[in-house]
Design an enzyme around this catalytic site. Sequence first.
Site, short mmCIF file in Angstrom:
data_model
loop_
_atom_site.label_atom_id
_atom_site.label_comp_id
_atom_site.label_asym_id
_atom_site.label_seq_id
_atom_site.Cartn_x
_atom_site.Cartn_y
_atom_site.Cartn_z
N LYS A 139 -30.59 21.89 -4.28
CA LYS A 139 -29.76 22.14 -3.11
C LYS A 139 -30.03 21.03 -2.10
O LYS A 139 -31.16 20.89 -1.62
CB LYS A 139 -30.10 23.50 -2.49
CG LYS A 139 -29.02 24.06 -1.59
CD LYS A 139 -27.83 24.53 -2.43
CE LYS A 139 -26.92 25.47 -1.63
NZ LYS A 139 -25.80 25.97 -2.44
N HIS A 150 -26.93 -9.23 12.78
CA HIS A 150 -26.62 -10.55 13.30
C HIS A 150 -25.99 -10.50 14.69
O HIS A 150 -25.14 -9.65 14.97
CB HIS A 150 -25.68 -11.28 12.34
CG HIS A 150 -26.23 -11.45 10.96
ND1 HIS A 150 -27.31 -12.25 10.68
CD2 HIS A 150 -25.84 -10.90 9.78
CE1 HIS A 150 -27.56 -12.20 9.38
NE2 HIS A 150 -26.69 -11.39 8.82
N ARG A 177 -33.28 -17.62 18.14
CA ARG A 177 -32.19 -16.70 17.85
C ARG A 177 -32.62 -15.27 18.17
O ARG A 177 -33.80 -14.97 18.32
CB ARG A 177 -31.79 -16.77 16.37
CG ARG A 177 -32.87 -16.28 15.41
CD ARG A 177 -32.36 -16.16 13.98
NE ARG A 177 -33.40 -15.66 13.07
CZ ARG A 177 -33.20 -15.29 11.81
NH1 ARG A 177 -31.98 -15.39 11.29
NH2 ARG A 177 -34.18 -14.84 11.06
N THR A 202 -29.31 27.40 -6.94
CA THR A 202 -29.47 26.53 -5.77
C THR A 202 -29.36 27.33 -4.48
O THR A 202 -29.95 26.95 -3.46
CB THR A 202 -28.43 25.38 -5.78
OG1 THR A 202 -27.11 25.92 -5.68
CG2 THR A 202 -28.57 24.55 -7.05
N GLN A 249 -38.22 -12.15 6.33
CA GLN A 249 -39.19 -11.83 5.28
C GLN A 249 -40.61 -11.90 5.83
O GLN A 249 -41.46 -11.05 5.52
CB GLN A 249 -39.04 -12.81 4.11
CG GLN A 249 -37.82 -12.57 3.25
CD GLN A 249 -36.59 -13.32 3.72
OE1 GLN A 249 -36.48 -13.70 4.90
NE2 GLN A 249 -35.64 -13.56 2.83
#
Length: 275
Positions: free
Chosen positions: A12, A239, A168, A57, A211
Amino acid sequence: MAIVLGENQYGKSENRVVRIDRDNEAHRITDLNVSVALSGDMTDTHLTGANDKVLATDTQKNTVFAFARDGIGEIEAYGLRLARHFVDSQESIHHSTVSIESYPWTRLGHHSFSRSGEGTRTAVVSYDGVKARVTGGIKDLTVLNSTGSEFWGFPRDQYTTLGETTDRILATAVSATWRFSVEDADWAKVYEAARESLLEAFADTHSLSLQQTLYAMGTRVLETVPELDEVSLSLPNKHHFLVDLEPFGLDNPGEVFFAADRPYGLIEGTVRREA
């Protein structure tokens, strides 16, 4: 060539559970989304339709709510109670997985709350009748550094149009899961420490790539929380592009940006303790 039944499970999903604790003047709210998945001796059900080994369920849903009546507490502990119950009470069920999302609310008064944007706490508990495995985590934790991020030195070919930058905006919505090395812990303390470690590492790291930031965040969590042995992160790169205002006779010294929601870079990785 014979045809056989492969791996299967049923359950469920997305049981929305809200509990209000009223044991003192300042009420407490717990807001959960709970999903249950069970597997085991289900071959006859798939091949013949026999339901004598199927825990309905709807029964699973009712169990989720009934267990909440006794008190939820930390979601990892609540998930462990449910996962163990389904396997230990049903001979035909050999494995259970309980996945929980906990939505945060900020207190406005004794009995007033507003939905918080501090990220959604998560937990996944699995149990096979012998061993329990617990992962905690967080998702939708949106963070942004307005500077202190670079991206340059990447390969260029005939399809490359992206310019290099030494300054940035770096923004992402953190989804992280951490694997416990123990079956019992101070669940709340671990969650708060892991969440704070993610935020501190994001803020502290001068990023040359997302990263690098991912690895710094995972490392900080493991350095801070000894009960964990692995952290997996999924970081979409949200971005922000500088808007060209020259057609309007205006300059733009890094102040006005277009926030793009898609497509986006998706950086994923796992940081773990060395075996």
